[in-house]
Design a protein around this motif. Structure first.
Motif, short mmCIF file in Angstrom:
data_model
loop_
_atom_site.label_atom_id
_atom_site.label_comp_id
_atom_site.label_asym_id
_atom_site.label_seq_id
_atom_site.Cartn_x
_atom_site.Cartn_y
_atom_site.Cartn_z
N GLU A 193 -57.53 6.00 37.26
CA GLU A 193 -58.41 6.49 36.19
C GLU A 193 -58.79 5.36 35.24
O GLU A 193 -59.96 5.21 34.87
CB GLU A 193 -57.71 7.61 35.42
N ARG A 194 -57.80 4.56 34.85
CA ARG A 194 -58.08 3.43 33.95
C ARG A 194 -58.99 2.41 34.63
O ARG A 194 -59.92 1.87 34.01
CB ARG A 194 -56.77 2.76 33.51
N CYS A 195 -58.74 2.16 35.90
CA CYS A 195 -59.53 1.17 36.63
C CYS A 195 -60.98 1.64 36.78
O CYS A 195 -61.92 0.87 36.54
CB CYS A 195 -58.90 0.93 38.00
N LEU A 196 -61.17 2.89 37.15
CA LEU A 196 -62.51 3.44 37.29
C LEU A 196 -63.25 3.45 35.95
O LEU A 196 -64.45 3.14 35.89
CB LEU A 196 -62.43 4.86 37.86
N ALA A 197 -62.53 3.82 34.88
CA ALA A 197 -63.16 3.86 33.56
C ALA A 197 -63.65 2.47 33.14
O ALA A 197 -64.75 2.32 32.59
CB ALA A 197 -62.18 4.42 32.53
N THR A 198 -62.84 1.45 33.41
CA THR A 198 -63.25 0.08 33.08
C THR A 198 -64.44 -0.35 33.91
O THR A 198 -65.38 -0.98 33.42
CB THR A 198 -62.07 -0.89 33.29
N TYR A 199 -64.41 -0.03 35.20
CA TYR A 199 -65.53 -0.36 36.10
C TYR A 199 -66.82 0.28 35.59
O TYR A 199 -67.86 -0.38 35.51
CB TYR A 199 -65.20 0.14 37.50
N VAL A 200 -66.76 1.56 35.23
CA VAL A 200 -67.94 2.25 34.73
C VAL A 200 -68.41 1.65 33.42
O VAL A 200 -69.61 1.44 33.22
CB VAL A 200 -67.65 3.76 34.56
N ARG A 201 -67.48 1.35 32.54
CA ARG A 201 -67.84 0.79 31.23
C ARG A 201 -68.56 -0.55 31.39
O ARG A 201 -69.57 -0.80 30.73
CB ARG A 201 -66.59 0.62 30.37
N ILE A 202 -68.07 -1.39 32.27
CA ILE A 202 -68.69 -2.71 32.47
C ILE A 202 -70.07 -2.56 33.10
O ILE A 202 -71.05 -3.17 32.65
CB ILE A 202 -67.78 -3.62 33.32
N LEU A 203 -70.16 -1.75 34.16
CA LEU A 203 -71.46 -1.60 34.82
C LEU A 203 -72.47 -0.88 33.94
O LEU A 203 -73.68 -1.05 34.14
CB LEU A 203 -71.29 -0.85 36.15
N THR A 204 -72.00 -0.08 32.99
CA THR A 204 -72.92 0.56 32.07
C THR A 204 -73.50 -0.44 31.08
O THR A 204 -74.70 -0.42 30.80
CB THR A 204 -72.20 1.69 31.29
N SER A 205 -72.67 -1.31 30.57
CA SER A 205 -73.12 -2.23 29.52
C SER A 205 -73.67 -3.55 30.03
O SER A 205 -74.30 -4.30 29.27
CB SER A 205 -71.94 -2.52 28.56
N GLN A 206 -73.46 -3.85 31.33
CA GLN A 206 -73.93 -5.12 31.91
C GLN A 206 -74.65 -4.84 33.23
O GLN A 206 -74.27 -3.95 33.98
CB GLN A 206 -72.74 -6.06 32.17
N TYR A 207 -75.67 -5.65 33.51
CA TYR A 207 -76.32 -5.57 34.82
C TYR A 207 -75.55 -6.50 35.75
O TYR A 207 -75.62 -7.72 35.65
CB TYR A 207 -77.78 -6.00 34.73
N ALA A 208 -74.78 -5.92 36.67
CA ALA A 208 -73.82 -6.68 37.47
C ALA A 208 -74.14 -6.66 38.96
O ALA A 208 -73.23 -6.64 39.79
CB ALA A 208 -72.41 -6.14 37.23
N GLU A 209 -75.41 -6.72 39.31
CA GLU A 209 -75.78 -6.67 40.73
C GLU A 209 -75.17 -7.83 41.51
O GLU A 209 -74.66 -7.65 42.62
CB GLU A 209 -77.31 -6.67 40.86
N GLU A 210 -75.20 -9.03 40.96
CA GLU A 210 -74.65 -10.19 41.66
C GLU A 210 -73.15 -10.03 41.87
O GLU A 210 -72.61 -10.44 42.91
CB GLU A 210 -74.94 -11.47 40.89
N GLU A 211 -72.48 -9.45 40.89
CA GLU A 211 -71.03 -9.35 40.94
C GLU A 211 -70.55 -8.33 41.98
O GLU A 211 -69.44 -8.48 42.52
CB GLU A 211 -70.48 -8.98 39.56
N ILE A 212 -71.35 -7.30 42.27
CA ILE A 212 -70.90 -6.31 43.25
C ILE A 212 -71.61 -6.48 44.59
O ILE A 212 -71.29 -5.77 45.55
CB ILE A 212 -71.12 -4.86 42.74
N ARG A 213 -72.53 -7.44 44.67
CA ARG A 213 -73.27 -7.66 45.92
C ARG A 213 -72.32 -7.96 47.07
O ARG A 213 -71.41 -8.79 46.95
CB ARG A 213 -74.25 -8.81 45.74
N GLY A 214 -72.52 -7.28 48.20
CA GLY A 214 -71.68 -7.48 49.37
C GLY A 214 -70.41 -6.64 49.37
O GLY A 214 -69.69 -6.60 50.38
N LYS A 215 -70.11 -6.01 48.24
CA LYS A 215 -68.89 -5.19 48.14
C LYS A 215 -69.22 -3.70 48.06
O LYS A 215 -68.31 -2.88 47.93
CB LYS A 215 -68.09 -5.61 46.91
#
Length: 456
Positions: free
Chosen positions: A109-131
């Motif tokens: 739950e904590r991990c998912l919440a952090t993932y959502v928070r980061i992707l909401t506030s930042q455009y992270a296409e490069e960071e998740i590309r290929g994953k």
């Protein structure tokens, strides 16, 4: 993307309304009464009547799919603070999500919440590309297991943020079946509603074909028509509101709704009698969209066509440059009855809801009634004349892009797409609109640097 293909093969598709005979439709899919009121769902009514001075809602709630007051959201473009180390933090969370070994429910739950928070506030296409494939498989494990309501909803929120950040034509195939199983079988009403929203977003951005879009619109209509009974959520407003909202969003992708309009309008009109304002407003906004899409501009090419004069309408305000419209198809055959109903809702006095909610409902239905009467009029249309330009103000619903930018929302299809994006992106909407081409291309509207607005 091999894992996504494998997931798609493992999931069965729900048969749409059009694929079944009407004679075999379950009796529970037909509404016998309007949904009962649920106070907890009232704050999900989409309002366009809030004050600029009102405080913004909790836009950073990682589990939220609600837009609350539209004015509050449009005026709020500040995301939760994220440290400069977000990239390394995101990389750690991705590794943790994919690995899952020895993880606990609370840890996920904590991990998912952090993932959502980061992707909401930042455009992270490069960071998740290929994953993306591994992430989707990880999210589906949490969604299928339903170990906790919070983990399930967070996983669906993470899935929507992933598909909006880095769309893939294979995501829809992989997630459609599991999401529909949650919608149908989950014991949690919030999980059902979140799954409806997740299905809508993945259909919109995840590579669904036109036939699959129409199939899911028919599926969502089943939920609306049955007051939730179709998914074992009888008289629960939350999933019905979600189905109405996602139906409206997906319908903006379909150019010709001639075959779908009349049946859909019948069910939306029935929902206007709901005692839940959220259901009423969502149904009304879909009705306005259907009327907007049922007309097209009259062109010179129509001069050689024998058109019925009753099917041609002119702008009642005679605004320069606004063409006459010609009706493409009928939306609702008892329009006079519909107008009476909308007029009553625009002046209705419901003492069971707050004054703020009542004002919102009245404003919404005044807009909807205006658009049913004059499909050239979009949300928040005003007849008043701007003395600087000598023209009528027209639709005055605008989105503030920081302090200097304004985006004008003068069509119902634009409002539906805006609301769909805000349900997913919450306070990160402005960041993604400025940096994420997927978001911009879904709502390509000119931004102006004054309060006059602009048109696409």
């Amino acid at each position: 993307m091999h894992d996504l293909r494998r997931q798609a093969l493992e999931s069965g598709k729900t048969v749409s309304r059009k694929a079944r005979s009407k004679n075999t439709t379950p009796a529970s899919s037909r509404p016998n009464s309007a949904p009962s009121s649920r106070a907890a769902s009232r704050n999900r009514a989409v309002s366009r009547a809030g004050s600029d001075e009102e405080e913004n809602g909790n836009l950073s709630d990682e589990t939220s799919f609600s837009t609350n007051s539209i004015d509050e959201l449009l005026n709020g473009d500040v995301s939760d603070p994220v440290t400069d180390a977000w990239r390394s933090d995101l990389a750690d969370r991705i590794a943790e999500l994919i690995d899952r070994k020895r993880s606990s429910v609370q840890g996920r739950e904590r991990c998912l919440a952090t993932y959502v928070r980061i992707l909401t506030s930042q455009y992270a296409e490069e960071e998740i590309r290929g994953k993306e494939a591994e992430l989707v498989v990880a999210f589906l494990k949490s969604i299928k297991a339903e170990t906790s309501e919070k983990e399930t909803i967070l996983a669906m929120k993470a899935l929507t943020m992933t598909v909006v950040t880095s769309p893939s034509d294979l995501i829809y195939e992989a997630v459609c079946g599991p999401l529909k199983r949650v919608i149908s079988d989950s014991a949690s009403v919030p999980s059902k509603a979140a799954a409806v929203h997740c299905l809508g977003t993945c259909t919109f951005f995840g590579g669904a074909s036109d036939d699959e879009i129409l199939d899911n619109m028919a599926y969502l209509l089943e939920i609306v028509a049955s007051d939730g009974a179709f998914i074992e959520a009888q008289d629960e407003p939350e999933p019905v509101i979600a189905a109405l909202e996602e139906w409206g969003s997906l319908s903006t992708l379909i150019d010709d709704l001639a075959d779908e309009s009349e049946e859909a309008a019948e069910y939306f009109v029935e929902q206007l009698s709901s005692s839940d304002p959220g259901v009423q407003v969502a149904a009304g906004e879909n009705i306005a969209l259907l009327y907007e899409k049922s007309y097209r501009p009259l062109t010179e090419d129509d001069s050689g066509i024998d058109l019925n004069e009753d099917d041609i309408i002119s702008d009642p305000d005679e605004v320069p440059g606004v063409p006459k419209l010609v009706k493409k198809h009928t939306v609702y055959r008892r329009t006079d009855v519909l107008k009476d109903t909308l007029s009553e809702l625009a002046s209705h006095n419901n003492r069971r809801i707050s004054k703020k909610e009542l004002k919102s409902v009245r404003t919404n239905f005044a807009d909807i009634l205006d658009s049913v009467e004059y499909p050239t009029h979009g949300p928040r249309y005003q007849n008043a004349i701007n003395h600087e330009t000598g023209q009528r103000y027209g639709s005055r619903l605008s989105v503030r892009i920081h302090k200097e930018g304004v985006m004008k929302i003068d069509k119902w299809w634009k409002l539906h797409r805006l609301q769909a994006l805000r349900r997913v992106l919450q306070s990160g909407f402005v960041t993604h609109y400025e940096t994420n081409p997927v978001v911009f291309e879904s709502l390509p509207i000119m931004i102006t640097n004054d309060r006059k607005g602009g048109r696409d």
